[in-house]
Write an enzyme that holds these catalytic residues in place. Structure first.
Site, PDB file in Angstrom:
ATOM      1  N   GLY A  84       2.721  -2.676   8.287  1.00 42.84           N
ATOM      2  CA  GLY A  84       3.082  -2.862   9.682  1.00 42.84           C
ATOM      3  C   GLY A  84       4.587  -3.079   9.816  1.00 42.84           C
ATOM      4  O   GLY A  84       5.201  -3.699   8.960  1.00 42.84           O
ATOM      5  N   GLU A 100      -6.141  -6.041   4.084  1.00 41.03           N
ATOM      6  CA  GLU A 100      -6.231  -7.265   3.271  1.00 41.03           C
ATOM      7  C   GLU A 100      -7.364  -7.171   2.273  1.00 41.03           C
ATOM      8  O   GLU A 100      -7.949  -8.182   1.896  1.00 41.03           O
ATOM      9  CB  GLU A 100      -6.414  -8.505   4.142  1.00 41.03           C
ATOM     10  N   THR A 103       0.822  -1.212   0.000  1.00 38.77           N
ATOM     11  CA  THR A 103       0.000   0.000   0.000  1.00 38.77           C
ATOM     12  C   THR A 103       0.852   1.257   0.000  1.00 38.77           C
ATOM     13  O   THR A 103       1.897   1.294   0.647  1.00 38.77           O
ATOM     14  CB  THR A 103      -0.914   0.010   1.235  1.00 38.77           C
TER      15      THR A 103
END
Ligand SMILES: CC/C=C\C/C=C\C/C=C\C/C=C\C/C=C\C/C=C\CC/C=C/C(=O)SCCNC(=O)CCNC(=O)[C@H](O)C(C)(C)COP(=O)(O)OP(=O)(O)OC[C@H]1O[C@@H](n2cnc3c(N)ncnc32)[C@H](O)[C@@H]1OP(=O)(O)O
Ligand SMILES: Cc1cc2nc3c(=O)[nH]c(=O)nc-3n(C[C@H](O)[C@H](O)[C@H](O)COP(=O)(O)OP(=O)(O)OC[C@H]3O[C@@H](n4cnc5c(N)ncnc54)[C@H](O)[C@@H]3O)c2cc1C
Length: 634
Positions: free
Chosen positions: A189, A407, A150
């Site tokens: 993350g 997701e 992303t």
């Protein structure tokens, strides 16, 4: 003298004369008696370690201190991993999710992406040589990775990702660059402070041609100093393309362009299980609290009743209780499909990939959205105390709502499901879902409100709504609309069809599991009641879909409503015994409202006392701000 273990008298009464074997349900949910033993051993092993306990509640730490504390514990967990009684992968699965993992790492696991996405990306898309080079290093934690897909400007539309990887045949290197602000990798993350490597998804350019998004292994930080590598902002790094599509300078198309999406499928499959674990926690907290909490007056002059005795409270909590079984059994079915499809893909057989993609999108979107709604209902069912941070509802809700976005944002996934359904229905092809679409109910559309009859209604709705959506697409086509416009103008119908298909998959999984399962009669009875309650609940909630696609009448609906409230009353006496069967330790629930002993008020009081603000009668800010105000005679 042994200390008398307190047990709230109401909870104690709820637990008397349980008509079924709770452990049988625990074993069913764990996947067998041996798995339960393994889980409990691992929980004891982890939760008995004093170094893994929080000295102060995490909510009172600064952002930086929270990160440091979670990283300290995450690293300690990894040291304990090697000696864990359950072995590597079962322990990893337990430590990365909403169960045991969140009991220790309440704010999140800084190493989660390394195991949940980085390693699966290497396993699913790396060549043999690359796996030989990186997997051992990753498993040995000699590197910490993340999955960087992303960007600031794009998360959903992968073909719109801006990060470029240009192949230089002279140096046989890939030059990775973020050509604009919106190309910056955003959200991954562990990317900020923890990971020193990343699988970076970038548009591959070779010989001036864009070959689409591909995964690249990129080192982000120096392995010794952890300093970002030079030029990390405008990456000119020595990335490696994780997949063997460049042979001697020539791009070789992959057997299937969709394989680069494989990592996302894996996570979507495990997310279904993870949100179900979170829902189980929320239902346990709310159910136990609702049997401890006495409030108002049901019968004039009587003692205040347990709030669980209000039909309105049962209507709030028993459908989510039933949903935890429905979603678990469906997630188990999907997990089995994932393994079958993955084994086939490794042999070069991609036939099940569309089914796996369709069902994983459907179940991830359905379980995450339903769990988020149900967790909020559980929170509200606990009144003011449910709003407290220490109730754990805010954290559980934050985790399940995140799953609605990451997701694959749920709407986008519903449209992916619809694309798969329309294609499957039109081509009368495809694998798993075809049995629903092709095996449609023939014959008269009369309704019988038996369990089998209700399942047939779900099948009619799943097929019927696909046909309604297709009719809309065809109508737009006849008006001369381009396919992409027709698709956009049918979105509402397409999403309804996708959701009906997802519900059918969950309903069939629940019903089939009860048929196949080797269950004792008492367990079968209570699970069948939950199954019937749940499928009637959803039918009542979505009655429009069923009116549209079957001969459901107002009379049928009234009958189903009566059956529904009868089932609420029938299940109510077993609510506490059912949540006890989840066998969720107090440390995993992490909530004074849901503790096993029901000692709610004392635990709430003890939690409040931990606040730094309660360490003194007058906070220093009084003298700085409030006192001057009080004296200022405004
Ligand atoms: C070591 C391991 C050991 C143990 C395991 C450890 C842990 C696991 C256990 C427990 C873990 C516990 C909990 C996990 C909890 C949480 C997870 C943790 C963190 C989450 C972090 C979040 C990460 C992310 O969010 S990563 C980024 C995710 N991003 C996306 O999902 C993007 C979504 N967008 C898309 O997917 C695309 O927009 C698109 C849907 C693909 C559409 O793009 P495009 O327009 O190009 O595609 P089309 O619509 O034209 O379709 C083209 C074609 O492709 C098919 N297709 C699309 N996607 C897939 C797919 N994924 N798989 C297969 N096929 C796909 C589509 O059907 C079309 O096919 P047809 O042309 O034939 O119709
Ligand atoms: C907690 C969390 C952790 C994350 N971790 C990671 C990570 O580790 N690695 C990583 O790479 N990413 C990660 N992400 C990013 C995540 O994958 C994206 O946020 C997600 O894919 C949604 O994309 P987006 O943010 O671009 O939303 P957008 O797609 O911009 O969504 C905005 C709106 O547009 C709508 N929309 C978009 N496309 C369509 C369409 N075709 N049709 C109809 N409506 C559409 C959406 O439905 C939504 O309503 C994480 C996100 C969160 C919240």
């Amino acid at each position: 003298m042994s200390k008398e273990i307190y047990e709230n008298p109401d909870l104690k009464k709820e637990r008397q004369n349980c008509p079924f074997n709770k452990e049988e349900i625990t074993h069913l949910l764990d996947g067998g008696k041996e798995k339960t033993i393994e889980r409990k051993q691992l929980e004891n092993y982890i939760l008995s370690d004093e170094q893994l306990k929080d000295a102060v509640p995490m909510e009172y730490l600064s952002h930086a201190d929270k990160y440091a504390e979670e990283l300290r514990k995450a690293c300690l967990l990894m040291h304990k991993l090697a000696d864990s009684p359950a072995g590597q992968v079962p322990t990893l699965r337990a430590l990365m999710g909403a169960g045991l993992g969140s009991a220790v790492l309440k704010e999140g696991n800084p190493l989660a992406l390394h195991y949940v996405m980085f390693i699966p990306a290497l396993m699913g898309q790396g060549t043999i040589d690359q796996q030989a080079k990186w997997l051992e290093k990753a498993y040995n934690l000699n590197m910490i990775g993340t999955y960087a897909q992303t960007e600031l400007g794009h998360g959903t539309f992968l073909r719109g990702l801006e990060t470029r990887a240009t192949y230089d045949p002279k140096t046989q290197e890939f030059i990775l660059e973020s050509p604009s602000l919106t190309a910056y990798k955003w959200w991954p993350g562990s990317l900020g402070k923890t990971a020193n490597y990343a699988v970076v998804m970038a548009q591959l350019y070779t010989k001036g041609k864009c070959e689409g998004t591909h995964p690249f292994m990129v080192q982000l930080r120096d392995e010794e100093t952890h300093e970002p590598l030079p030029g990390i902002v405008n990456m000119w790094l020595n990335p490696v393309c994780i997949s063997s599509y460049i042979h001697y300078g020539t791009y070789v198309k992959p057997t299937n362009s969709k394989l680069s999406y494989a990592t996302m499928v894996f996570v979507r499959v495990v997310v279904c299980q993870d949100v179900t674990t979170n829902l189980r926690k929320a239902v346990t907290i709310a159910t136990r609290y609702s049997c401890v909490r006495r409030q108002s007056e049901l019968k004039p002059g009587d003692r205040e009743p347990q709030v669980m005795d209000y039909q309105a409270q049962q209507n709030k909590l028993l459908p989510p209780l039933a949903a935890t079984f429905a979603f678990q059994l469906a997630a188990d079915h999907l997990w089995n499909l994932y393994h079958t499809a993955n084994n086939n893909i490794e042999q070069g057989d991609l036939e099940l990939l569309p089914d796996l993609h369709g069902l994983s999108c459907a179940l991830k979107a359905l379980c995450s959205s339903e769990a988020a709604n149900f967790v909020e209902v559980c929170r509200q069912s606990c009144g003011g105390h449910g709003y407290m941070s220490c109730s754990n509802f805010p954290r559980i809700y934050g985790q399940v709502t995140a799953a609605e976005t990451y997701e694959g944002e749920n709407t986008v996934l519903w449209l992916q499901v619809a694309r798969y359904l329309v294609k499957t229905r039109k081509e009368q092809s495809g694998g798993l879902s075809v049995k629903y679409l092709i095996g449609e109910e023939k014959g008269p559309k009369t309704v019988d409100t038996t369990l089998e009859g209700i399942v047939k209604l779900y099948r009619r709705a799943a097929v019927g709504l696909v046909d309604v959506a297709i009719a809309e697409l065809d109508k737009s086509g006849r008006k001369g609309e381009a396919p992409h416009d027709a698709w956009n103008h049918a979105a509402v119908y397409l999403i309804k069809a996708a959701q009906a298909h997802a519900r059918l998959f969950v309903v069939e999984s629940f019903v089939d599991s009860l048929k196949e399962g080797k269950l004792s009669a008492p367990v079968r009875t209570v699970l069948s009641q939950l199954c019937e309650l749940f499928i009637i609940y959803w039918l009542l909630e979505r009655s429009g879909d069923f009116f549209l696609c079957s001969n459901l009448t107002k009379q049928d609906l009234l009958l189903l409503n009566s059956k529904y409230v009868e089932l609420l009353a029938a299940i109510r006496p077993q609510a506490v015994n059912l949540v006890d069967s989840f066998d969720l330790r107090d440390e995993v629930l992490n909530s004074p409202l849901g503790c096993w002993d029901g000692n709610v008020y004392q635990r709430l009081f003890d939690e409040a006392a931990k606040s730094p603000l309660n360490q003194s009668n007058v906070h220093e800010s009084f003298h700085k701000y409030l006192k001057p105000l009080l004296k200022s005679n405004l």
